[in-house]
Motif scaffolding. Structure first.
Motif, mmCIF file in Angstrom:
data_model
loop_
_atom_site.group_PDB
_atom_site.id
_atom_site.type_symbol
_atom_site.label_atom_id
_atom_site.label_comp_id
_atom_site.label_asym_id
_atom_site.label_seq_id
_atom_site.Cartn_x
_atom_site.Cartn_y
_atom_site.Cartn_z
ATOM 1 N N ALA A 44 0.950 -1.329 0.108
ATOM 2 C CA ALA A 44 -0.057 -0.098 -0.213
ATOM 3 C C ALA A 44 0.707 1.116 -0.134
ATOM 4 N N LYS A 45 0.731 2.371 -0.585
ATOM 5 C CA LYS A 45 0.436 3.424 -0.707
ATOM 6 C C LYS A 45 0.876 3.855 0.720
ATOM 7 N N PRO A 46 1.543 4.789 1.328
ATOM 8 C CA PRO A 46 2.122 5.316 2.325
ATOM 9 C C PRO A 46 1.565 7.059 2.715
ATOM 10 N N ASP A 47 -0.086 6.394 1.800
ATOM 11 C CA ASP A 47 -0.681 8.271 1.853
ATOM 12 C C ASP A 47 -2.020 8.098 2.914
ATOM 13 N N LEU A 95 -3.741 0.751 15.228
ATOM 14 C CA LEU A 95 -3.763 1.382 14.269
ATOM 15 C C LEU A 95 -2.659 1.520 13.517
ATOM 16 N N LEU A 96 -2.229 0.776 12.148
ATOM 17 C CA LEU A 96 -0.894 1.241 12.212
ATOM 18 C C LEU A 96 -1.392 1.608 10.239
ATOM 19 N N GLY A 97 -0.215 2.372 9.527
ATOM 20 C CA GLY A 97 0.239 2.435 8.332
ATOM 21 C C GLY A 97 0.644 1.943 7.825
ATOM 22 N N PRO A 98 1.130 1.923 5.740
ATOM 23 C CA PRO A 98 1.961 1.526 5.314
ATOM 24 C C PRO A 98 3.125 2.313 6.454
ATOM 25 N N LYS A 99 4.949 1.519 5.721
ATOM 26 C CA LYS A 99 5.923 2.279 6.876
ATOM 27 C C LYS A 99 6.032 3.739 5.780
ATOM 28 N N GLY A 100 6.610 4.348 5.888
ATOM 29 C CA GLY A 100 7.130 5.985 5.121
ATOM 30 C C GLY A 100 5.515 6.772 5.323
ATOM 31 N N MET A 101 5.039 6.834 6.584
ATOM 32 C CA MET A 101 3.750 7.763 5.955
ATOM 33 C C MET A 101 4.088 9.182 6.582
#
Length: 330
Positions: free
Chosen positions: A93-96, A261-267
């Motif tokens: 996933a994109k870190p957007d 809650l997590l997101g892709p790396k580099g957000m």
């Protein structure tokens, strides 16, 4: 501090600050923090079973956060891989900020005993802590076991005869019972299920003799259909003051099982901070805290830095337990 040891006064305190929480995100802008404004719906992958407590919790949060951010929040159930499939889907996933995932505590255990394509400390952006489960041992109200000691005695007399249910192999419930067995010499048969709805049905039908897991059983206890033998918490639960902890009974076991809650790396920081503040505000909504209170859960507010610090500490500390349980190699 374990989320299981938090006093339920947290609910009252948070509910009382709901009015103050409303301008929280805007206040971040006033302090000079950049605020991210999403331009399309946000998807959250949820590793927990549809219709379960965590799924409903996430949908309540999604509704509230959607109003705060002005965009729809979609909760997409992705069970599998011991609750780690959802975070794994963030790798591509994109870190957007438009693709997120709920992280169960198993995300910090699984790589110790199973090869994974991801590293929990390097492949994700930590956004916010959400809540934590209260773990306990529960039987049907007509069970011949009146106490935790009765259950242990049965497990010693007839090893592996009696079944218990949890939400999965390697999860907090099974680890909790492995520690109980090692401490007492009793032996039971583990039966994993996808979630609370399944193991409650199994308990009520007699397929299993007890549950060793999170308090999705609380309404059944309140209705008189089930009985709590012991809590895997550091202190007694005010709602059930007569139920002892395992520690009081001489078994030093505390079931730790928060999620976040997590997101892709580099957000980017502005996206991370906006999401954290939005979920923090939503977590203080009365309908959210009231729902969690039914299942003896409390909000587990962790900012991005504290959430990552918790993950790094737990990831290191849990390995010896997994090795002791026979689930990981030295």
């Amino acid at each position: 501090m374990s989320p299981m040891s938090m006093n339920r006064r947290c609910f009252t305190a948070l509910a009382g600050t709901t009015a103050l929480a409303a301008p929280m995100v805007a206040a971040g802008v006033a302090r000079g923090q950049a605020r991210w404004k999403p331009e399309k719906p946000i998807t959250i992958y949820n590793p927990f079973a549809a219709g379960g407590v965590t799924d409903v919790h996430m949908r309540l949060l999604a509704e509230a956060v959607g109003k705060i951010l002005g965009q729809q929040i979609i909760v997409d159930v992705k069970p599998g891989a011991a609750g780690t499939l959802a975070p794994a889907m963030l790798l591509n996933a994109k870190p957007d900020g438009y693709t997120l995932a709920v992280m169960s505590i198993n995300t910090l255990r699984y790589p110790h005993y199973q090869q994974t394509s991801w590293n929990p400390l390097t492949d994700f952006t930590y956004i916010t802590g959400l809540s934590g489960y209260t773990m306990g041992i529960v039987v049907r109200s007509d069970s011949p076991w009146k106490t935790f000691q009765d259950m242990i005695a049965a497990g010693k007399k007839d090893p592996d005869k009696y079944n218990y249910g949890t939400s999965g192999v390697g999860g907090t419930g099974q680890l909790m019972m492995i520690e109980v067995e090692q401490a007492t010499g009793a032996k039971f048969t583990h039966v994993p299920y996808k979630g609370g709805a399944e193991w409650m049905q199994a308990l009520m039908s007699g397929e299993i003799q007890f549950i060793a897991d999170a308090a999705q059983w609380a309404p059944f206890v309140d209705d008189g259909k089930c009985r709590i033998l012991a809590f895997a918490t550091e202190k007694r639960i005010p709602r059930y003051p007569d139920v002892p902890t395992m520690i009081e009974l001489g078994v030093n076991v505390v079931g730790q099982s928060p999620y976040g809650l997590l997101g892709p790396k580099g957000m980017p920081p502005e996206i991370v901070n906006t999401l954290h503040e939005a979920f923090k505000q939503a977590s203080a909504e009365p309908k959210v805290t009231e729902y969690l209170a039914k299942f003896i859960q409390v909000p587990w507010d962790k900012n991005p830095a504290d959430f990552r610090a918790f993950a790094e500490k737990y990831y290191a500390e849990v390995k010896p337990l997994l090795i002791k349980a026979g689930l990981a190699k030295p």
